[in-house]
Each structure stands twice: as C-alpha cells, then as structure tokens.
Design an enzyme around this catalytic site. Structure first.
Site, mmCIF file in Angstrom:
data_model
loop_
_atom_site.group_PDB
_atom_site.id
_atom_site.type_symbol
_atom_site.label_atom_id
_atom_site.label_comp_id
_atom_site.label_asym_id
_atom_site.label_seq_id
_atom_site.Cartn_x
_atom_site.Cartn_y
_atom_site.Cartn_z
ATOM 1 N N ASN A 89 -12.535 5.608 9.713
ATOM 2 C CA ASN A 89 -11.428 5.947 10.949
ATOM 3 C C ASN A 89 -10.369 6.570 10.193
ATOM 4 O OD1 ASN A 89 -9.998 5.727 13.186
ATOM 5 N ND2 ASN A 89 -10.558 3.411 13.470
ATOM 6 N N HIS A 119 -6.615 3.752 -15.037
ATOM 7 C CA HIS A 119 -6.092 4.336 -16.497
ATOM 8 C C HIS A 119 -6.335 3.466 -17.568
ATOM 9 C CE1 HIS A 119 -4.739 8.095 -14.587
ATOM 10 N NE2 HIS A 119 -4.351 7.372 -13.525
ATOM 11 N N ALA A 144 -8.297 -2.255 8.653
ATOM 12 C CA ALA A 144 -7.353 -1.154 8.457
ATOM 13 C C ALA A 144 -6.278 -1.698 7.284
ATOM 14 C CB ALA A 144 -6.137 -1.155 9.708
ATOM 15 N N ALA A 162 -7.619 -6.956 7.421
ATOM 16 C CA ALA A 162 -6.762 -5.924 7.398
ATOM 17 C C ALA A 162 -5.674 -6.144 6.116
ATOM 18 C CB ALA A 162 -6.181 -5.627 8.558
ATOM 19 N N ARG A 182 -9.474 -13.149 -1.264
ATOM 20 C CA ARG A 182 -10.458 -14.207 -1.774
ATOM 21 C C ARG A 182 -11.131 -14.543 -0.398
ATOM 22 N NH1 ARG A 182 -5.036 -15.603 -1.953
ATOM 23 N NH2 ARG A 182 -4.399 -17.192 -0.823
#
Length: 193
Positions: A89, A119, A144, A162, A182
């Site tokens: 999406n 990093h 989302a 989401a 979790r």
C-alpha cells in the site's frame, strides 16, 4: 565492484565499511533507485506500467499478480524479492540492502518501514553498516505504520498490528503488536479457516 559482487557482499552479512568499496557502490545504486522511485511517484501510471517500473527498480520481473500503490520509497531496490499476489500500500519505505523477501499473498499496509541495515555501535565506526535480511512469510498481513527491523522473520499467516515495531521473529499464525512488538495471541482455528 559490480552489482552481483555488491549483492554477494550484502547477502553474506559482512559489514559495509563506511567509505569502502561496497559503500561507494551503494551510493551509485541509490541514485538509480531515486531516479526510478521519482518516476514511480510522479503522476498516474496504469498498474502494468507500475509493475514494469518496479521490475526495473528491483532488476527482475515481478509476477503479474503483484500490485502496489505509490508513493513508494527505497534507497536500493536491487535486493527486494516479491512473491505472487503481494500487495504493497501507499507510503511504504523499503531499505533493502540486507535483503527483503516477501512471500506469496502478503499484504503490506500504509507507511510500513522495512529496514535491513543497522549502523555499527562504535562511535568511531558509526558510518559502517551491518546488513541483515527480513523474511516475510506467505499470507502475512502487516498493518499500517509498522516497522520491521533487520534480521526479522515473520512466519506464514502472521498479523503485525498497526504501529508495531518488530525487533524479533514472529511465529506463524500469531498476532503481534506493540513497541517493541510481542505476541498478543495465536490465531484461532476459526480465524485460520
């Protein structure tokens, strides 16, 4: 260095030294990705055109069942692997240097971030990056604004709620959510039908 050697380096999991050969090559690949994503994200394109542009971005053809809604962002593109019947999406950001593998039938929600680079922890080496792949199983649904971090495997049939930040592997047929994510619960027999 060529693209094949670059991908071999990334897929080996070896660090990408800041300022090193792989790092410099990565900058050139990024410029290609930025050009193609700018084209993808500018104006309206028919679904076939989008699949063609996405195939150019990842360097291999995608299945005719693949669909996505722009805008879409990546700074590499060449280490994305997409199954059949996958939908991505709007607003997704794929940092795919470490490898992103998306299984058949996966649904990726709005603004999902898939990040495959960390990093180095040492401040004196912070410009170096450590790649680790993300594996998304078959029929996974990522909600989302979720973020999936380097090295995570999401099992077949799982649901990522989401806004979740997923830092560890997700068992198949479970629902995960939260920061850090979790397991909330397994999917019921009824839900698995």
């Amino acid at each position: 260095m060529d693209l094949e050697a670059f991908l071999d380096h990334l897929n080996s999991g070896r660090p990408v030294q800041g300022g090193g050969e792989a790092h410099l090559f990565m900058h050139g690949v990024s410029q290609q990705a930025l050009r193609l994503t700018a084209e993808i994200n500018s104006g309206y394109h028919q679904p076939e055109e989008l699949r063609d542009l996405f195939s150019q971005l990842i360097g291999k053809p995608v299945d005719g069942s693949f669909a996505f809604f722009p805008p879409f962002y990546t700074d590499c593109g060449k280490n994305i692997h997409i199954g059949k019947n996958v939908f991505v999406n709007m607003g997704c950001k794929f940092q795919d240097q470490g490898g992103i593998f998306i299984g058949d039938g996966a649904l990726i929600g709005h603004n999902v971030v898939l990040a495959t680079l960390n990093h180095a922890k040492s401040p004196s080496d912070r410009a170096s990056m450590i790649p680790a792949p993300i594996h998304i199983g078959k029929n996974v649904w990522i909600g989302a604004n979720a973020t999936i971090l380097p090295g995570v495997t999401i099992g077949d049939g799982a649901i990522v709620a989401a806004g979740a930040v997923v830092a560890g592997d997700v068992p198949e047929n479970t629902i995960v959510g939260g920061v850090p994510a979790r397991v909330i619960r397994p999917l019921s027999e009824e839900e698995l039908q």
